[in-house]
Design an enzyme around this catalytic site. Structure first.
Site, PDB file in Angstrom:
ATOM      1  CD  GLU A   1      -2.446  -1.172   2.754  1.00 14.54           C
ATOM      2  OE1 GLU A   1      -3.050  -0.140   3.091  1.00 14.54           O
ATOM      3  OE2 GLU A   1      -2.388  -2.173   3.447  1.00 14.54           O
TER       4      GLU A   1
ATOM      5  CB  CYS B   1       3.220   7.467  -1.437  1.00 15.70           C
ATOM      6  SG  CYS B   1       4.934   6.969  -1.622  1.00 15.70           S
TER       7      CYS B   1
END
Length: 443
Positions: free
Chosen positions: A29, A63
């Site tokens: 993730e 991210c």
């Protein structure tokens, strides 16, 4: 298989793959509610530069990008005004032009989602927005900074050039850290402070795979800052870390790296497990095997160990390992369960078991190392140690649960503790301190 994407997409793919027995699953993730804590001793100019780079470089679509800026209230007014002034100098335009600071977001869907969040939050929170001074066509989103009353106003990650600011009082620091951790993400975190004690306190409590001190929180360098998180921000070893390629292999046991600072073994908990095991109905051979496992656990522990990584002058980079607070144990014989419990106890990890587990009746004898939980106790753990084969339909059920992706560790042949550690990469800009505040205070 390796997949890198948003948490929601990663979860959907993980649910599909969980039912397959022919393919190892490695779902990575990305993203998170990455935060930066700025105390009253921080250098404002350094903070301002690092905040702009962390929040708005690449249009905030990294991210590791900064989502939440936490500023001590004593310096908040001055710091926020400085950031506003710096934001006003940003040029939003086509990245083909050298003068451009912020380009478009990745596609129209991302733009729409961001604008919906921005327009909704504008109804309730003060904000400062960059004026777009060009007529470029594309999926542009103007950088914007909101000041929130508290972290509860931010419900999910916002993947774009949107910065959320909260103020905190000095005595609220630990509560602030706890509230950041409760968000469930654990990717990157920033600290700006000149007090070593404050830095140590935050780094020891914060849940984040990469911690950056007195510098920006984006742009991890290969070979210098292995990158990755845990919780809702990662499911396995860091890219560039010592276990990453081993995770892609079929090795039964991973090779541990050399460390510069040794691990801390919880001898008290380990000895209690060994003492309690003697009261169980285990054979002499099983007890000898348990002693051997305990000795190996002492040698193999990496809990709180760290190694110093190479890096440029003026920057100190380390990689450390931290055991999770707790895991769930699934199935297993009494002997296998006690062996796993010994490995976990040596690393200070509490094991949770269901009421029908073979060790449930003796759980109180193991002290804090073993807790009996109802079904929800198993479901709520991100790491599940399977001491016997778990049915595929149960794996699919666990994969589909909300929150972090559940990692099911195959320990049918014995527990390899190296697969459990959270890896913490820490990068410290030693040139930014502007003087040792602790030393000056003692003078």
């Amino acid at each position: 298989m390796i997949f890198t994407g948003s948490t929601d997409v990663a979860k959907r793919i993980n649910t599909i793959l969980a039912a397959r027995t022919d393919n190892p699953v490695l779902i990575a993730e990305t993203g998170g509610m990455n935060a930066m804590i700025v105390d009253s001793t921080a250098l404002p100019e350094q903070v301002c530069t690092d905040v702009l780079a962390s929040a708005f470089d690449s249009a905030g679509q990294r991210c590791s990008a900064l989502r939440i800026l936490c500023i001590q209230e004593d310096i908040a007014d001055h710091m926020i005004e400085m950031i506003k002034g710096a934001m006003d100098e940003l040029m939003v335009n086509n990245p083909a032009y050298l003068a451009t600071d912020v380009g478009p977001v990745i596609d129209a869907e991302a733009q729409e989602n961001l604008l919906n969040h921005i327009n909704t939050l504008k109804q309730t929170a003060p904000y400062h927005e960059v004026k777009v001074r060009s007529h470029a066509q594309g999926t542009f989103v103007a950088p914007v900074m909101f000041e929130l009353k508290n972290l509860s106003q931010l419900k999910k990650e916002v993947f774009g050039p949107v910065l959320h600011v909260v103020r905190f009082a000095a005595h609220e620091l630990n509560d602030l850290i706890d509230n950041i951790n409760k968000k469930g993400f654990a990717l990157t975190h920033g600290i700006h402070s000149r007090i070593d004690g404050t830095i140590d306190n935050i780094t020891s409590r914060i849940e984040a795979g990469n911690v950056y001190i007195n510098r920006n929180i984006v742009g991890a360098v290969v070979g210098v800052q292995p990158f990755g998180g845990h919780g809702m921000s990662g499911t396995g070893p860091k890219a560039g870390g010592p276990f990453y390629l081993q995770r892609l292999s079929k090795l039964d046991t991973w090779y541990a790296p050399k460390v510069d600072f040794p691990a801390r073994v919880n001898e008290t908990a380990l000895n209690q497990v060994l003492s309690t095991a003697k009261a169980l109905n285990l054979s002499a051979d099983e007890l000898r095997s348990l002693e051997a496992v305990a000795d190996q656990a002492r040698k193999n522990s990496l809990n709180e160990a760290y190694t110093v990584l190479p890096g440029p002058t003026g920057e100190r980079n380390t990689l450390s390992w931290r055991a999770p607070h707790s895991v769930a144990l699934y199935g297993g014989t009494a002997a296998a369960s006690v062996e796993a419990l010994a490995v976990l106890a040596a690393n200070g990890i509490t094991a949770h078991i269901l009421p029908n587990h073979i060790l449930a009746a003796s759980a109180d004898l193991f002290g804090d190392s073993l807790v009996v939980s109802e079904q929800a106790g198993l479901d709520s753990h991100n790491i599940i140690i399977a001491l016997e084969s778990m049915p595929s339909d149960e794996q699919v059920r666990l994969a589909a649960l909300d929150g972090s992706i559940r990692r099911i560790i195959d320990a049918t042949g014995g527990l390899d503790i190296t697969r459990l550690y959270h890896e913490i990469s820490q990068s410290y800009n030693t040139t930014a301190a502007g003087g040792n505040a602790s030393l000056m205070a003692s003078a």
